[in-house]
Design an enzyme around this catalytic site. Structure first.
Site, PDB file in Angstrom:
ATOM      1  N   HIS A  99       8.419  19.966   5.283  1.00 31.09           N
ATOM      2  CA  HIS A  99       7.007  19.807   5.643  1.00 31.09           C
ATOM      3  C   HIS A  99       6.527  18.380   5.402  1.00 31.09           C
ATOM      4  O   HIS A  99       5.326  18.139   5.338  1.00 31.09           O
ATOM      5  CB  HIS A  99       6.153  20.811   4.854  1.00 31.09           C
ATOM      6  CG  HIS A  99       6.509  22.232   5.148  1.00 31.09           C
ATOM      7  ND1 HIS A  99       6.202  22.855   6.347  1.00 31.09           N
ATOM      8  CD2 HIS A  99       7.207  23.146   4.427  1.00 31.09           C
ATOM      9  CE1 HIS A  99       6.656  24.088   6.326  1.00 31.09           C
ATOM     10  NE2 HIS A  99       7.284  24.293   5.178  1.00 31.09           N
ATOM     11  N   GLU A 113      10.763  18.014 -13.595  1.00 28.88           N
ATOM     12  CA  GLU A 113      11.076  17.426 -14.906  1.00 28.88           C
ATOM     13  C   GLU A 113      12.163  16.350 -14.775  1.00 28.88           C
ATOM     14  O   GLU A 113      12.075  15.288 -15.400  1.00 28.88           O
ATOM     15  CB  GLU A 113      11.501  18.544 -15.877  1.00 28.88           C
ATOM     16  CG  GLU A 113      12.008  18.093 -17.230  1.00 28.88           C
ATOM     17  CD  GLU A 113      10.985  17.330 -18.072  1.00 28.88           C
ATOM     18  OE1 GLU A 113       9.846  17.153 -17.637  1.00 28.88           O
ATOM     19  OE2 GLU A 113      11.367  16.899 -19.172  1.00 28.88           O
ATOM     20  N   ARG A 124       4.335   6.203 -31.300  1.00 31.20           N
ATOM     21  CA  ARG A 124       2.977   6.546 -30.876  1.00 31.20           C
ATOM     22  C   ARG A 124       2.288   5.395 -30.148  1.00 31.20           C
ATOM     23  O   ARG A 124       1.158   5.553 -29.652  1.00 31.20           O
ATOM     24  CB  ARG A 124       2.137   6.938 -32.083  1.00 31.20           C
ATOM     25  CG  ARG A 124       2.676   8.134 -32.821  1.00 31.20           C
ATOM     26  CD  ARG A 124       1.829   8.438 -34.022  1.00 31.20           C
ATOM     27  NE  ARG A 124       0.577   9.048 -33.639  1.00 31.20           N
ATOM     28  CZ  ARG A 124       0.352  10.349 -33.620  1.00 31.20           C
ATOM     29  NH1 ARG A 124       1.291  11.178 -33.983  1.00 31.20           N
ATOM     30  NH2 ARG A 124      -0.804  10.831 -33.248  1.00 31.20           N
ATOM     31  N   GLU A 181       9.920   7.851 -15.962  1.00 31.86           N
ATOM     32  CA  GLU A 181       9.284   7.309 -17.166  1.00 31.86           C
ATOM     33  C   GLU A 181      10.202   6.434 -18.000  1.00 31.86           C
ATOM     34  O   GLU A 181       9.727   5.524 -18.661  1.00 31.86           O
ATOM     35  CB  GLU A 181       8.641   8.401 -18.006  1.00 31.86           C
ATOM     36  CG  GLU A 181       9.603   9.325 -18.704  1.00 31.86           C
ATOM     37  CD  GLU A 181       8.886  10.337 -19.592  1.00 31.86           C
ATOM     38  OE1 GLU A 181       7.878   9.999 -20.192  1.00 31.86           O
ATOM     39  OE2 GLU A 181       9.386  11.478 -19.681  1.00 31.86           O
ATOM     40  N   ASN A 239      -7.558   4.801 -34.430  1.00 37.29           N
ATOM     41  CA  ASN A 239      -6.899   5.446 -33.299  1.00 37.29           C
ATOM     42  C   ASN A 239      -7.973   6.196 -32.541  1.00 37.29           C
ATOM     43  O   ASN A 239      -8.748   6.933 -33.149  1.00 37.29           O
ATOM     44  CB  ASN A 239      -5.820   6.413 -33.813  1.00 37.29           C
ATOM     45  CG  ASN A 239      -5.248   7.280 -32.706  1.00 37.29           C
ATOM     46  OD1 ASN A 239      -5.287   6.915 -31.528  1.00 37.29           O
ATOM     47  ND2 ASN A 239      -4.709   8.426 -33.069  1.00 37.29           N
ATOM     48  N   GLY A 240      -8.032   6.037 -31.211  1.00 33.55           N
ATOM     49  CA  GLY A 240      -9.039   6.755 -30.424  1.00 33.55           C
ATOM     50  C   GLY A 240      -9.908   5.788 -29.655  1.00 33.55           C
ATOM     51  O   GLY A 240      -9.553   4.612 -29.489  1.00 33.55           O
ATOM     52  N   CYS A 294      -1.390   5.361 -30.820  1.00 32.35           N
ATOM     53  CA  CYS A 294      -1.688   4.612 -32.043  1.00 32.35           C
ATOM     54  C   CYS A 294      -1.199   5.406 -33.250  1.00 32.35           C
ATOM     55  O   CYS A 294      -1.460   6.589 -33.385  1.00 32.35           O
ATOM     56  CB  CYS A 294      -3.161   4.291 -32.240  1.00 32.35           C
ATOM     57  SG  CYS A 294      -3.837   3.218 -30.991  1.00 32.35           S
ATOM     58  N   LYS A 311       3.858   8.193 -27.294  1.00 29.72           N
ATOM     59  CA  LYS A 311       3.961   9.624 -27.574  1.00 29.72           C
ATOM     60  C   LYS A 311       2.592  10.083 -28.048  1.00 29.72           C
ATOM     61  O   LYS A 311       1.852   9.318 -28.639  1.00 29.72           O
ATOM     62  CB  LYS A 311       4.996   9.800 -28.691  1.00 29.72           C
ATOM     63  CG  LYS A 311       5.438  11.211 -28.889  1.00 29.72           C
ATOM     64  CD  LYS A 311       6.817  11.411 -28.352  1.00 29.72           C
ATOM     65  CE  LYS A 311       7.287  12.828 -28.502  1.00 29.72           C
ATOM     66  NZ  LYS A 311       8.078  13.198 -27.337  1.00 29.72           N
ATOM     67  N   TRP A 361      -1.469   1.488 -29.190  1.00 28.57           N
ATOM     68  CA  TRP A 361      -1.375   1.688 -27.748  1.00 28.57           C
ATOM     69  C   TRP A 361      -2.724   1.233 -27.207  1.00 28.57           C
ATOM     70  O   TRP A 361      -3.756   1.836 -27.487  1.00 28.57           O
ATOM     71  CB  TRP A 361      -1.124   3.162 -27.423  1.00 28.57           C
ATOM     72  CG  TRP A 361      -0.854   3.410 -25.973  1.00 28.57           C
ATOM     73  CD1 TRP A 361       0.331   3.244 -25.318  1.00 28.57           C
ATOM     74  CD2 TRP A 361      -1.793   3.879 -24.997  1.00 28.57           C
ATOM     75  NE1 TRP A 361       0.177   3.573 -23.982  1.00 28.57           N
ATOM     76  CE2 TRP A 361      -1.102   3.960 -23.765  1.00 28.57           C
ATOM     77  CE3 TRP A 361      -3.136   4.226 -25.032  1.00 28.57           C
ATOM     78  CZ2 TRP A 361      -1.716   4.393 -22.590  1.00 28.57           C
ATOM     79  CZ3 TRP A 361      -3.750   4.648 -23.867  1.00 28.57           C
ATOM     80  CH2 TRP A 361      -3.038   4.733 -22.668  1.00 28.57           C
ATOM     81  N   LYS A 363      11.538  12.452 -15.895  1.00 30.55           N
ATOM     82  CA  LYS A 363      12.368  11.744 -16.882  1.00 30.55           C
ATOM     83  C   LYS A 363      12.847  10.420 -16.307  1.00 30.55           C
ATOM     84  O   LYS A 363      12.819   9.401 -16.982  1.00 30.55           O
ATOM     85  CB  LYS A 363      13.597  12.581 -17.292  1.00 30.55           C
ATOM     86  CG  LYS A 363      13.344  13.772 -18.149  1.00 30.55           C
ATOM     87  CD  LYS A 363      12.966  13.462 -19.578  1.00 30.55           C
ATOM     88  CE  LYS A 363      11.472  13.409 -19.725  1.00 30.55           C
ATOM     89  NZ  LYS A 363      10.778  14.543 -20.207  1.00 30.55           N
TER      90      LYS A 363
END
Ligand code: F6R
Length: 617
Positions: A510, A487, A31, A494, A105-106, A2, A612, A79, A491
């Site tokens: 294994h 990583e 965000r 996502e 936000n939250g 947010c 983000k 978000w 990438k």
């Protein structure tokens, strides 16, 4: 998670409040992009426009139904947490017959009992959000002073929140409140701003003021008043933002991610700047922990999430090798739930680009409560984690806008290496000249990253286009190549929505090798042949997957001719010391993911379901 912007300008209505809110939302959209909305105070009334989906939907809605000139505004990009991404659930939320607008936000954790109470009082709810509860509470508490109402209401809220509110009867006032969620003040000339981060108002002012935990701030065109939740007057530290609006534009690149991939030589170089004194000794100025305490450290625990945690995994190899201190890496979201063994001699290192990630922040607080010192490696100046830690080592990657982290990752590794070298120098494990040697190796990395960008980019993009329809891609690495594999897989997952897994190459046999099928693309990060034992082991791993039909795509050092006979495709990186290799081997994997996503027609910068700066646990 947010984005929030607030603005109060001169008393004469103009288009600026709307302009500031929309510009702020454009910069904050990374965000969260489930919905967007603004409220503009015209001087007489509050006009709200909000739409589900990307910001463009709001732009279209305003074009169809223009907003009048005004004197103040608030804006929100969401978000979703409570309630799906619909027009109704979009912020701002209004109450008191449209007299009051609020954005948030939250998460308000006790929203259910509060909502019940309000419903029993006869309040009718329009949305499913926790935020609307706050709007009604504020409207009920309002008695001519929005700041007083906010102070009354925050005392009833549990959870983490940033709130901004405005009232019809106070045109030139916006009030904000923050608890464990970001809010910064922008100090203008005859106008003032509020934002989730400075990018919200960077085109209006570069002068900013930090707020602390549990504070309420009231802005008018000419004043900024801060009080604690208990009403005690307070002041925040002011600072000048060291980048400008131009740093947060795409600069001719098709996406922010592409731009930020190209920013990486500068990100590493800037993170290394100013770290040596006149004698060439490594100095870390922002380190506010006593040297005697650092000499006593008997364990390092790195806490971080996602990509930042992979930077921590890379750092573990360097810190243990250089400092001979045991180093653990733990996901911040798990840390405080497993009763970790932390003492006064433990140094907890929190890595975070945003400095606002709630999981990491909570882990920081837990570590400090247990009596250990916390050092934060953070990219965002003045962020909550940076302020709450005992010491901070800033990375200087500049603003990272694309949701997928790239330049922050390389800057985090660089920051961790500076810390490792500093500790080893301080504790006498490395002589000054040895530390200087490593610093020179680090200083050579920006040019090597540029070489990868210049020489490999087009080849990797072509490869990406040819593999864009794959269902599954695997990544293998050993030693520091292992977190690079993790990583690379993250990438691709996502932003390209392709199933991808990163494995320690030795672990493959294994179990995971069963995933390898005829034609499965497997990226293998090959260590330098100057580490023959490690190198040979990885060559064997390539053969193992090839024998099962995999297409081996190898990232290897220039001059490593042995890999050629085993690889379908070789991506070359310059000759680099083992520990520094992640700074070059990660780059082609970032390019690959960005190009696959683009070739699949996806939104590279704003992948689905993500945001983000994850400010909820
Ligand atoms: C992945 C990514 C995330 C972040 C993670 C931590 O590309 O960006 O995995 O690395 O959410 O964020 P920060 O570093 O802001 O704490």
């Amino acid at each position: 998670m947010c984005g929030i912007v607030g603005y109060v300008g001169p008393n004469v209505p103009s288009s600026r409040p709307q302009g500031v809110a929309m510009d702020g939302l454009r910069r904050l959209e990374y965000r969260g992009y489930d919905s967007a909305g603004i409220a503009v105070h015209t001087g007489d009334e509050i006009v709200v426009r909000k739409r589900a989906g990307k910001l463009q939907n709001l732009v279209d809605a305003i074009e169809a139904d223009p907003v009048p000139d005004g004197v103040a505004s608030i804006g929100h990009t969401r978000w979703a947490t409570h309630g799906g991404p619909t027009d109704v659930n979009a912020h701002p939320h209004v109450a008191g017959d449209g007299a009051l607008a609020v954005i948030h936000n939250g998460i308000i954790e006790n929203f259910a009992p509060l909502r019940r109470e309000l419903v029993e009082d006869g309040v009718e709810f329009l949305s499913e959000t926790d935020t609307e509860v706050v709007a009604h509470l504020l409207a009920r508490a309002y008695d001519g002073d929005i700041t007083a109402a906010m102070l009354e209401v925050v005392g009833r809220l549990e959870g983490a929140f940033t709130l901004l509110a405005q009232h019809r009867d106070q045109p030139g006032v916006v009030v904000g409140a923050r608890r464990s969620s970001p809010l910064v003040v922008g100090l203008g000339d005859g106008e003032n701003f509020l934002g989730s981060d400075v990018s919200a108002f960077i085109s209006g002012t570069k002068r900013a003021m930090e707020l602390s935990e549990d504070q309420v701030v009231t802005i008018t065109p000419t004043s900024v008043d801060v009080v604690g939740f208990d009403g005690t007057p307070a002041t925040g530290r002011t600072y000048e933002v060291d980048w400008d609006a131009a740093a947060a534009v795409k600069d001719g690149f098709p996406t922010f991610m592409d731009k930020e991939i190209h920013d990486q030589p500068a990100a590493v170089r800037d993170t290394l700047l100013g770290r040596r004194d006149e004698q060439g000794h490594l100095v870390l100025n922002e380190l506010r922990i006593d040297e005697a305490v650092l000499r006593q450290v008997d364990k390092v625990i790195i806490i971080a999430c996602g990509t930042a945690s992979y930077a921590g995994h890379v750092a573990k190899y360097a810190i243990e090798h250089w400092c001979r201190i045991p180093c653990e890496v733990e996901l911040a979201s798990e840390f405080r739930y497993r009763d970790p063994i932390v003492t006064e001699r433990t140094l907890v290192v929190a890595i975070s680009q945003s400095g606002e990630t709630m999981d990491t922040l909570m882990a920081v607080r837990h570590a400090r409560e247990q009596g250990s010192k916390v050092l934060a490696i953070v990219n965002t100046f003045g962020s909550t984690i940076a302020r709450e830690a005992d010491a901070v080592l800033y990375t200087h990657a500049g603003p990272e806008i694309a949701v997928a982290s790239t330049k922050a990752f390389l800057a985090q590794i660089t920051g961790c290496y500076l810390l490792g070298l500093y500790l080893s120098q301080l504790r006498g494990y490395k002589y000054d000249d040895e530390v200087a040697g490593y610093l020179e190796e680090l200083a050579a990395m920006p040019d090597k990253i540029s070489t990868v960008l210049d020489e490999q980019q087009e080849r990797v993009r072509e490869l990406a286009r040819s593999l864009k329809d794959e269902d599954s891609v695997l990544f293998l690495g050993r030693h520091v190549g292992f977190p690079v594999a993790l990583e690379g897989a993250l990438k691709l997952k996502e932003i390209a929505y392709i199933h991808a897994e990163g494995f320690a190459a030795g672990e493959l046999k294994h179990g995971p090798i069963a995933l390898v099928d005829e034609g499965t693309p497997v990226f293998i990060i090959v260590p330098t042949p100057r580490r023959p034992v490690l190198h040979q082991k990885v060559i064997s791993n390539i053969q193992e997957v090839r024998a099962r039909g995999a297409r081996a795509i190898v990232v290897a050092e220039e001059g490593d001719t042995e890999v050629e006979q085993f690889a379908e495709f070789v991506i070359r990186v310059p000759r680099t010391p083992t520990l520094m290799m992640p700074l070059v081997t990660t780059v082609p994997l970032q390019i690959f993911a960005s190009e696959v996503a683009a070739a699949r027609g996806l939104d590279v910068d704003q992948p689905r379901n993500l945001a983000k700066s994850v400010t909820v646990e």
